[in-house]
Scaffold this active site. Structure first.
Site, mmCIF file in Angstrom:
data_model
loop_
_atom_site.group_PDB
_atom_site.id
_atom_site.type_symbol
_atom_site.label_atom_id
_atom_site.label_comp_id
_atom_site.label_asym_id
_atom_site.label_seq_id
_atom_site.Cartn_x
_atom_site.Cartn_y
_atom_site.Cartn_z
ATOM 1 N N LYS A 48 0.859 -1.166 0.155
ATOM 2 C CA LYS A 48 0.496 0.251 0.105
ATOM 3 C C LYS A 48 1.141 1.451 0.413
ATOM 4 O O LYS A 48 1.768 1.127 1.056
ATOM 5 C CB LYS A 48 -0.926 0.282 1.238
ATOM 6 C CG LYS A 48 -0.153 -0.050 2.533
ATOM 7 C CD LYS A 48 -1.137 -0.405 3.408
ATOM 8 C CE LYS A 48 0.034 -0.620 4.772
ATOM 9 N NZ LYS A 48 -1.157 -0.822 6.229
ATOM 10 N N ARG A 148 -10.193 -0.058 15.626
ATOM 11 C CA ARG A 148 -10.747 1.268 13.712
ATOM 12 C C ARG A 148 -11.302 0.728 12.817
ATOM 13 O O ARG A 148 -12.317 1.351 12.724
ATOM 14 C CB ARG A 148 -9.052 1.231 13.160
ATOM 15 C CG ARG A 148 -8.983 1.757 11.505
ATOM 16 C CD ARG A 148 -7.565 1.772 11.895
ATOM 17 N NE ARG A 148 -7.477 0.086 10.981
ATOM 18 C CZ ARG A 148 -5.510 0.529 10.436
ATOM 19 N NH1 ARG A 148 -4.423 1.355 11.161
ATOM 20 N NH2 ARG A 148 -5.051 -1.183 9.735
ATOM 21 N N HIS A 178 -6.354 -7.221 14.056
ATOM 22 C CA HIS A 178 -4.872 -5.955 13.769
ATOM 23 C C HIS A 178 -4.641 -5.455 15.582
ATOM 24 O O HIS A 178 -5.964 -4.856 15.634
ATOM 25 C CB HIS A 178 -5.334 -4.656 13.522
ATOM 26 C CG HIS A 178 -3.886 -3.737 12.260
ATOM 27 N ND1 HIS A 178 -3.110 -4.356 11.484
ATOM 28 C CD2 HIS A 178 -3.610 -2.586 12.842
ATOM 29 C CE1 HIS A 178 -2.296 -3.799 11.405
ATOM 30 N NE2 HIS A 178 -2.392 -2.730 11.723
ATOM 31 N N ARG A 234 0.778 -10.759 7.877
ATOM 32 C CA ARG A 234 1.265 -9.905 6.989
ATOM 33 C C ARG A 234 1.584 -8.119 7.216
ATOM 34 O O ARG A 234 1.339 -6.753 7.834
ATOM 35 C CB ARG A 234 -0.313 -9.284 7.688
ATOM 36 C CG ARG A 234 -1.399 -9.418 6.954
ATOM 37 C CD ARG A 234 -2.991 -8.713 7.434
ATOM 38 N NE ARG A 234 -3.088 -7.299 8.022
ATOM 39 C CZ ARG A 234 -3.489 -8.015 9.407
ATOM 40 N NH1 ARG A 234 -4.083 -9.109 9.554
ATOM 41 N NH2 ARG A 234 -3.619 -7.304 10.090
ATOM 42 N N TYR A 278 15.461 31.564 2.735
ATOM 43 C CA TYR A 278 14.470 32.080 3.080
ATOM 44 C C TYR A 278 14.583 32.856 4.610
ATOM 45 O O TYR A 278 15.289 31.754 5.870
ATOM 46 C CB TYR A 278 13.212 31.121 3.342
ATOM 47 C CG TYR A 278 12.257 31.045 2.128
ATOM 48 C CD1 TYR A 278 11.929 31.971 1.133
ATOM 49 C CD2 TYR A 278 12.487 29.868 1.623
ATOM 50 C CE1 TYR A 278 11.328 31.685 -0.595
ATOM 51 C CE2 TYR A 278 12.346 29.316 -0.135
ATOM 52 C CZ TYR A 278 11.566 31.135 -0.773
ATOM 53 O OH TYR A 278 11.232 30.392 -1.878
ATOM 54 N N CYS A 325 14.112 24.214 1.551
ATOM 55 C CA CYS A 325 12.667 24.242 0.264
ATOM 56 C C CYS A 325 11.526 24.187 0.622
ATOM 57 O O CYS A 325 12.057 22.532 0.078
ATOM 58 C CB CYS A 325 13.529 25.700 -0.644
ATOM 59 S SG CYS A 325 14.900 26.700 -0.362
ATOM 60 N N MET A 326 10.916 24.137 -0.096
ATOM 61 C CA MET A 326 10.032 23.196 -1.261
ATOM 62 C C MET A 326 11.089 22.399 -2.727
ATOM 63 O O MET A 326 10.914 21.162 -2.100
ATOM 64 C CB MET A 326 8.717 23.466 -2.148
ATOM 65 C CG MET A 326 7.910 22.872 -2.669
ATOM 66 S SD MET A 326 6.781 23.583 -3.928
ATOM 67 C CE MET A 326 5.775 24.410 -2.670
ATOM 68 N N ASP A 327 11.666 22.689 -2.643
ATOM 69 C CA ASP A 327 12.235 21.832 -4.098
ATOM 70 C C ASP A 327 13.679 21.684 -3.657
ATOM 71 O O ASP A 327 14.697 21.353 -4.843
ATOM 72 C CB ASP A 327 11.927 22.489 -5.693
ATOM 73 C CG ASP A 327 10.641 23.116 -5.287
ATOM 74 O OD1 ASP A 327 9.707 21.650 -5.416
ATOM 75 O OD2 ASP A 327 10.051 24.276 -5.633
HETATM 76 C C1 LIG Z 1 -0.367 -1.647 7.056
HETATM 77 C C2 LIG Z 1 -1.043 -3.001 7.820
HETATM 78 C C3 LIG Z 1 -0.595 -3.587 7.767
HETATM 79 C C4 LIG Z 1 1.412 -3.656 7.801
HETATM 80 O O1 LIG Z 1 2.314 -3.620 9.182
HETATM 81 P P1 LIG Z 1 3.445 -3.078 9.184
HETATM 82 O O2 LIG Z 1 3.646 -2.022 10.521
HETATM 83 O O3 LIG Z 1 3.698 -1.648 7.803
HETATM 84 O O4 LIG Z 1 3.864 -4.373 8.808
HETATM 85 C C5 LIG Z 1 -1.049 -4.748 8.473
HETATM 86 N N1 LIG Z 1 -2.815 -4.713 8.147
HETATM 87 C C6 LIG Z 1 -3.531 -3.508 7.942
HETATM 88 C C7 LIG Z 1 -4.392 -4.157 7.824
HETATM 89 C C8 LIG Z 1 -2.183 -2.851 7.749
HETATM 90 O O5 LIG Z 1 -3.372 -1.164 7.419
#
Ligand SMILES: *Cc1c(COP(=O)(O)O)cnc(C)c1O
Length: 385
Positions: A48, A148, A178, A234, A278, A325-327
């Site tokens: 992600k 969540r 989670h 995960r 700046y 700066c920004m860039d």
């Molecule tokens: C992002 C995410 C993970 C991974 O978490 P890390 O701490 O980066 O390993 C696992 N499960 C869910 C639901 C997430 O959103």
């Protein structure tokens, strides 16, 4: 790739004298190191947020060829990007998708995390109206302490889950939860979450609702809680060679996959009393050599690091001077022997035995390595090595 000097070819190709160098062999190494810790589990590798800034498609391909069974994304757009590049592996959608998008979930063939009866009902309808023969797989989210997403363990929610399980066209591929604190030294809350998860799964089984898999472990839990690996893990952060907490470095040897580089595209000698950037917050106290790097806060170098950021040039640590700066930003390279234009400065990563960790950037700007990595991924061109 560019050694110490950014050459003409590299300039012509990148169109910028700043880039994020991504080491895909480090990603593969990190995956294998995590797999060794959870050898019995299948892996949903989180790509992600453009693979935490590392580039979703190249990272996904690397992980799949290293043996990952599935990928995790946060949005339908991210899933579409993977599918559009020809990736057909299982993809889990880890955040709740908008309820109106059930048809997209099906057409992209992603496994959504379902957390309400209504989402499940709409998905079931979509499966039937698509006249799809195979049922759509969902992950059923159970609330255990993250606060969540997820069904609560109370009578009304349990009845909803029974109705979800009975819906045509849908199959529960996994019970999902989670962790909120898996990286913390005090393990009490995480252990309580594991107990709640096990009890929740048992309560569902007693009501005839089962799933072939369970999934709960993020990177920190893979390192800390083998009893929570279950059938599916995960990982995200650790795949990129970053640790959810400094203390966890002892658990596994990971290699950072991202290096932030910028060439000194302008270098000049300036007199004492010369002001830089700046707000003229930096004034030279001697005749100085000031280099300009074409990377700034829009590239992920936080403006909050003004006064504390540094870079590595020819293996020397040099201060970033004046406001970021920004860039662009400026470095004081007065003390670097033989410094030249197009010398490559390292803003994050290793150069000549010195290292600037992403954590240094994160700490100095009041955030965590997760966010710092995402930001560096936003605008810089990526160079894969
Ligand atoms: C992002 C995410 C993970 C991974 O978490 P890390 O701490 O980066 O390993 C696992 N499960 C869910 C639901 C997430 O959103």
């Amino acid at each position: 790739m560019y050694n110490n000097l950014m050459d003409n070819d590299a300039q012509a190709k990148l169109k910028r004298a700043a880039w994020a160098e991504i080491d895909l062999s480090a990603v593969a190494h990190n995956f294998r190191a995590l797999r060794a810790l959870a050898p019995e589990s299948r892996f949903i590798c989180c790509v992600k947020a453009d693979a935490y800034g590392h580039g979703a498609v190249p990272v996904a391909r690397t992980l799949l060829s290293a043996g990952a069974e599935a990928l995790g994304v946060a949005t339908l757009e991210e899933a579409a990007q993977l599918r559009g590049s020809g990736i057909s592996a299982p993809v889990a959608l880890l955040s709740a998708a908008p309820r109106a998008n059930a048809a997209d979930i099906l057409s992209l063939g992603v496994t959504p995390v379902v957390t309400t009866w209504e989402d499940a009902r709409l998905l079931s309808e979509a499966v039937q109206s698509a006249a799809q023969s195979a049922p759509a797989e969902i992950f059923l989210a159970l609330e255990t302490g993250m606060g969540r997403l997820g069904f609560l363990r109370e009578e009304a929610a349990l009845r909803d889950i029974e109705r979800v399980a009975a819906l045509p066209g849908i199959t529960i591929g996994a019970f999902f939860s989670h962790f909120a604190t898996a990286e913390e030294e005090d393990q009490g809350f995480a252990l309580a979450q594991i107990e709640r998860f096990d009890a929740f799964c048992a309560a569902l089984a007693a009501r005839g609702v089962t799933a072939p898999q369970r999934t709960m472990a993020n990177s920190a839990a893979i390192l800390n809680f083998p009893q929570a690996h279950y059938e599916l893990v995960r990982p995200g952060l650790a795949l990129y060679g970053l640790y959810p907490a400094e203390r966890l470095r002892a658990k596994v040897e990971l290699r950072p996959a991202m290096r932030i580089q910028a060439a000194i595209s302008y270098l000049r000698r300036v007199p004492k009393g010369f002001t830089v950037s700046y707000g003229k917050r930096f004034v030279t106290e001697r005749e100085s050599l000031i280099g300009t790097l074409p990377a700034g806060y829009a590239d992920g170098l936080p403006r909050a690091l003004t006064g504390s950021a540094r870079a590595l040039v020819r293996g020397h640590s040099v201060p970033v001077v004046g406001a970021i700066c920004m860039d662009q930003c400026m470095v004081d390279v007065t003390d670097v022997p033989d410094v030249r234009e197009y010398d490559i400065a390292t803003l994050v990563g290793e150069q000549g035995g010195e290292r600037i960790a992403l954590e240094e950037i994160a700490r100095g700007s009041g955030t965590i390595n997760y966010e710092a990595a995402c930001r560096f991924g936003q605008r810089l061109p990526k160079v894969y090595v």
